[in-house]
Motif scaffolding. Structure first.
Motif, PDB file in Angstrom:
ATOM      1  N   TYR A 167     -34.215  -3.809   6.717  1.00  0.00           N
ATOM      2  CA  TYR A 167     -33.340  -4.963   6.556  1.00  0.00           C
ATOM      3  C   TYR A 167     -34.155  -6.200   6.209  1.00  0.00           C
ATOM      4  CZ  TYR A 167     -29.778  -2.174   8.935  1.00  0.00           C
ATOM      5  OH  TYR A 167     -28.889  -1.188   9.285  1.00  0.00           O
ATOM      6  N   GLU A 168     -33.523  -7.133   5.545  1.00  0.00           N
ATOM      7  CA  GLU A 168     -34.090  -8.483   5.438  1.00  0.00           C
ATOM      8  C   GLU A 168     -33.660  -9.220   6.688  1.00  0.00           C
ATOM      9  OE1 GLU A 168     -33.838 -12.507   2.624  1.00  0.00           O
ATOM     10  OE2 GLU A 168     -32.774 -10.669   2.050  1.00  0.00           O
ATOM     11  N   ALA A 169     -34.572  -9.896   7.361  1.00  0.00           N
ATOM     12  CA  ALA A 169     -34.240 -10.538   8.639  1.00  0.00           C
ATOM     13  C   ALA A 169     -34.935 -11.883   8.744  1.00  0.00           C
ATOM     14  CB  ALA A 169     -34.642  -9.649   9.809  1.00  0.00           C
ATOM     15  N   ARG A 170     -34.265 -12.817   9.399  1.00  0.00           N
ATOM     16  CA  ARG A 170     -34.879 -14.104   9.718  1.00  0.00           C
ATOM     17  C   ARG A 170     -34.332 -14.578  11.049  1.00  0.00           C
ATOM     18  NH1 ARG A 170     -31.473 -18.785   7.500  1.00  0.00           N
ATOM     19  NH2 ARG A 170     -33.273 -20.004   8.121  1.00  0.00           N
ATOM     20  N   GLY A 171     -35.109 -15.430  11.733  1.00  0.00           N
ATOM     21  CA  GLY A 171     -34.700 -15.904  13.043  1.00  0.00           C
ATOM     22  C   GLY A 171     -34.518 -17.406  13.091  1.00  0.00           C
ATOM     23  N   VAL A 172     -33.561 -17.845  13.888  1.00  0.00           N
ATOM     24  CA  VAL A 172     -33.370 -19.263  14.187  1.00  0.00           C
ATOM     25  C   VAL A 172     -33.232 -19.405  15.701  1.00  0.00           C
ATOM     26  CG1 VAL A 172     -32.293 -19.800  11.968  1.00  0.00           C
ATOM     27  CG2 VAL A 172     -30.859 -19.126  13.895  1.00  0.00           C
ATOM     28  N   GLY A 173     -33.560 -20.598  16.204  1.00  0.00           N
ATOM     29  CA  GLY A 173     -33.601 -20.783  17.648  1.00  0.00           C
ATOM     30  C   GLY A 173     -32.477 -21.598  18.236  1.00  0.00           C
ATOM     31  N   THR A 174     -31.585 -22.137  17.395  1.00  0.00           N
ATOM     32  CA  THR A 174     -30.500 -22.974  17.907  1.00  0.00           C
ATOM     33  C   THR A 174     -29.179 -22.593  17.257  1.00  0.00           C
ATOM     34  OG1 THR A 174     -30.694 -24.707  16.211  1.00  0.00           O
ATOM     35  CG2 THR A 174     -32.129 -24.895  18.154  1.00  0.00           C
ATOM     36  N   GLY A 175     -28.099 -23.022  17.900  1.00  0.00           N
ATOM     37  CA  GLY A 175     -26.782 -22.781  17.344  1.00  0.00           C
ATOM     38  C   GLY A 175     -26.554 -23.540  16.052  1.00  0.00           C
ATOM     39  N   ARG A 176     -27.046 -24.756  15.985  1.00  0.00           N
ATOM     40  CA  ARG A 176     -26.851 -25.556  14.766  1.00  0.00           C
ATOM     41  C   ARG A 176     -27.568 -24.929  13.575  1.00  0.00           C
ATOM     42  NH1 ARG A 176     -26.882 -29.508  18.816  1.00  0.00           N
ATOM     43  NH2 ARG A 176     -25.008 -30.839  18.782  1.00  0.00           N
ATOM     44  N   GLU A 177     -28.768 -24.378  13.808  1.00  0.00           N
ATOM     45  CA  GLU A 177     -29.467 -23.693  12.720  1.00  0.00           C
ATOM     46  C   GLU A 177     -28.683 -22.465  12.265  1.00  0.00           C
ATOM     47  OE1 GLU A 177     -34.181 -24.038  13.093  1.00  0.00           O
ATOM     48  OE2 GLU A 177     -33.239 -23.370  14.964  1.00  0.00           O
ATOM     49  N   ALA A 178     -28.064 -21.790  13.212  1.00  0.00           N
ATOM     50  CA  ALA A 178     -27.270 -20.613  12.863  1.00  0.00           C
ATOM     51  C   ALA A 178     -26.086 -21.000  11.988  1.00  0.00           C
ATOM     52  CB  ALA A 178     -26.782 -19.920  14.129  1.00  0.00           C
ATOM     53  N   LEU A 179     -25.408 -22.083  12.334  1.00  0.00           N
ATOM     54  CA  LEU A 179     -24.233 -22.509  11.572  1.00  0.00           C
ATOM     55  C   LEU A 179     -24.600 -23.033  10.189  1.00  0.00           C
ATOM     56  CD1 LEU A 179     -22.214 -24.304  14.402  1.00  0.00           C
ATOM     57  CD2 LEU A 179     -21.887 -22.001  13.486  1.00  0.00           C
ATOM     58  N   ALA A 180     -25.843 -23.501  10.040  1.00  0.00           N
ATOM     59  CA  ALA A 180     -26.278 -24.040   8.743  1.00  0.00           C
ATOM     60  C   ALA A 180     -27.045 -23.024   7.909  1.00  0.00           C
ATOM     61  CB  ALA A 180     -27.159 -25.275   8.978  1.00  0.00           C
ATOM     62  N   ALA A 181     -27.119 -21.779   8.380  1.00  0.00           N
ATOM     63  CA  ALA A 181     -27.950 -20.768   7.716  1.00  0.00           C
ATOM     64  C   ALA A 181     -27.486 -20.520   6.288  1.00  0.00           C
ATOM     65  CB  ALA A 181     -27.920 -19.464   8.505  1.00  0.00           C
ATOM     66  N   VAL A 182     -28.433 -20.546   5.367  1.00  0.00           N
ATOM     67  CA  VAL A 182     -28.203 -20.238   3.954  1.00  0.00           C
ATOM     68  C   VAL A 182     -29.347 -19.333   3.500  1.00  0.00           C
ATOM     69  CG1 VAL A 182     -28.015 -21.173   1.629  1.00  0.00           C
ATOM     70  CG2 VAL A 182     -27.057 -22.459   3.557  1.00  0.00           C
ATOM     71  N   PRO A 183     -29.045 -18.221   2.827  1.00  0.00           N
ATOM     72  CA  PRO A 183     -27.713 -17.726   2.467  1.00  0.00           C
ATOM     73  C   PRO A 183     -26.980 -17.172   3.681  1.00  0.00           C
ATOM     74  CG  PRO A 183     -29.363 -16.107   1.872  1.00  0.00           C
ATOM     75  CD  PRO A 183     -30.118 -17.319   2.341  1.00  0.00           C
ATOM     76  N   GLU A 184     -25.700 -16.955   3.507  1.00  0.00           N
ATOM     77  CA  GLU A 184     -24.894 -16.443   4.601  1.00  0.00           C
ATOM     78  C   GLU A 184     -25.326 -15.031   4.953  1.00  0.00           C
ATOM     79  OE1 GLU A 184     -20.341 -15.063   4.874  1.00  0.00           O
ATOM     80  OE2 GLU A 184     -20.604 -17.203   4.490  1.00  0.00           O
ATOM     81  N   PRO A 185     -25.558 -14.734   6.235  1.00  0.00           N
ATOM     82  CA  PRO A 185     -26.011 -13.394   6.616  1.00  0.00           C
ATOM     83  C   PRO A 185     -24.885 -12.375   6.583  1.00  0.00           C
ATOM     84  CG  PRO A 185     -25.689 -14.746   8.563  1.00  0.00           C
ATOM     85  CD  PRO A 185     -25.463 -15.651   7.386  1.00  0.00           C
ATOM     86  N   ASP A 186     -25.290 -11.104   6.519  1.00  0.00           N
ATOM     87  CA  ASP A 186     -24.330 -10.009   6.624  1.00  0.00           C
ATOM     88  C   ASP A 186     -24.089  -9.627   8.076  1.00  0.00           C
ATOM     89  OD1 ASP A 186     -24.044  -9.188   3.669  1.00  0.00           O
ATOM     90  OD2 ASP A 186     -26.206  -9.227   3.958  1.00  0.00           O
TER      91      ASP A 186
END
Length: 228
Positions: free
Chosen positions: A25-44
């Motif tokens: 899989y292609e994977a990336r990590g974020v540590g906060t909720g705001r980063e999750a909501l702003a994630a680009v591109p949209e994850p599957d």
């Protein structure tokens, strides 16, 4: 297939990202909720911890579900029934309690994707190959290729996401059964027959120690019409 890991513990996040990448899989990590909501591109797929430092995880789940069709798997230390019910009510597709093994997580991801992104009727194309999930018809350069049901299931599994390495276990689960306990050599026999029938060198690749994928056909090679 992009997986977003929403986890405030850097060590856990890094471990999950490495494991997901090893699984193809292609994977990336974020540590906060705001980063999750702003994630680009949209994850599957979103792996969502509920204990985030800035926003409540259930709120993040609700926001993601309101604007995205991504599969959401809650991964958290909270194991109470009330927490499970609340997460599922907010739109989560599955709920996994820490600690858990990578194999179980990968199985949950595969199961969720089968539910939320079932194989549709859209034609799957890759180079000279065309796979029609609705009619179960396969062509190479416009020529029909006759496959057995199992050979078609294997090819469809690879064609859904060309280039991604699909593990042997995943192919067995998709083409045979989620609880396959038979010899894995049966898969090698079907892969060999599939390659022979497609007649395109380099199309179905073996990634040793990992699984299989659809690759780029070898340059200068024409499909072997005799194989069909």
């Amino acid at each position: 297939m992009l997986v977003l890991v929403v986890e405030d513990d850097p060590g856990i996040a890094a471990s999950l990202v490495r494991g997901l990448e090893r699984a193809g899989y292609e994977a990336r990590g974020v540590g906060t909720g705001r980063e999750a909501l702003a994630a680009v591109p949209e994850p599957d797929v979103v792996l969502l911890d509920l204990g985030l430092p800035d926003l409540d995880g259930l709120e993040v789940c609700r926001w993601i579900r309101s604007r995205s069709d991504a599969a959401i798997i809650v991964v958290t230390a909270r194991g109470e029934e009330a927490d499970r019910v609340a997460a599922l009510d907010e739109g989560a597709d599955d709920y996994l309690v820490k600690p858990f093994g990578l194999a179980e997580l990968l199985a949950r991801i595969r199961a969720v994707l089968r539910r939320v992104q079932p194989s549709g009727s859209a034609l799957l194309r890759h180079g000279p190959l065309a796979v029609d999930p609705r009619t179960r018809k396969v062509t190479v350069d416009g020529h029909d290729v006759a496959l057995t049901p199992k050979e078609f299931d294997i090819l469809e599994c690879l064609a859904v996401d060309p280039g991604r390495v699909v593990t042997r276990q995943e192919v067995l689960e998709r083409a045979w059964d989620a609880h396959w306990y038979g010899p894995s050599k049966v898969l090698d026999v079907h892969i060999a027959a599939l390659r022979r029938k497609l007649g395109v060198p380099g199309l179905v690749e073996t990634v040793y120690g990992r699984g299989f994928r659809l690759g780029a056909p070898e340059p200068g090679q024409e499909p072997d019409a005799g194989a069909r």
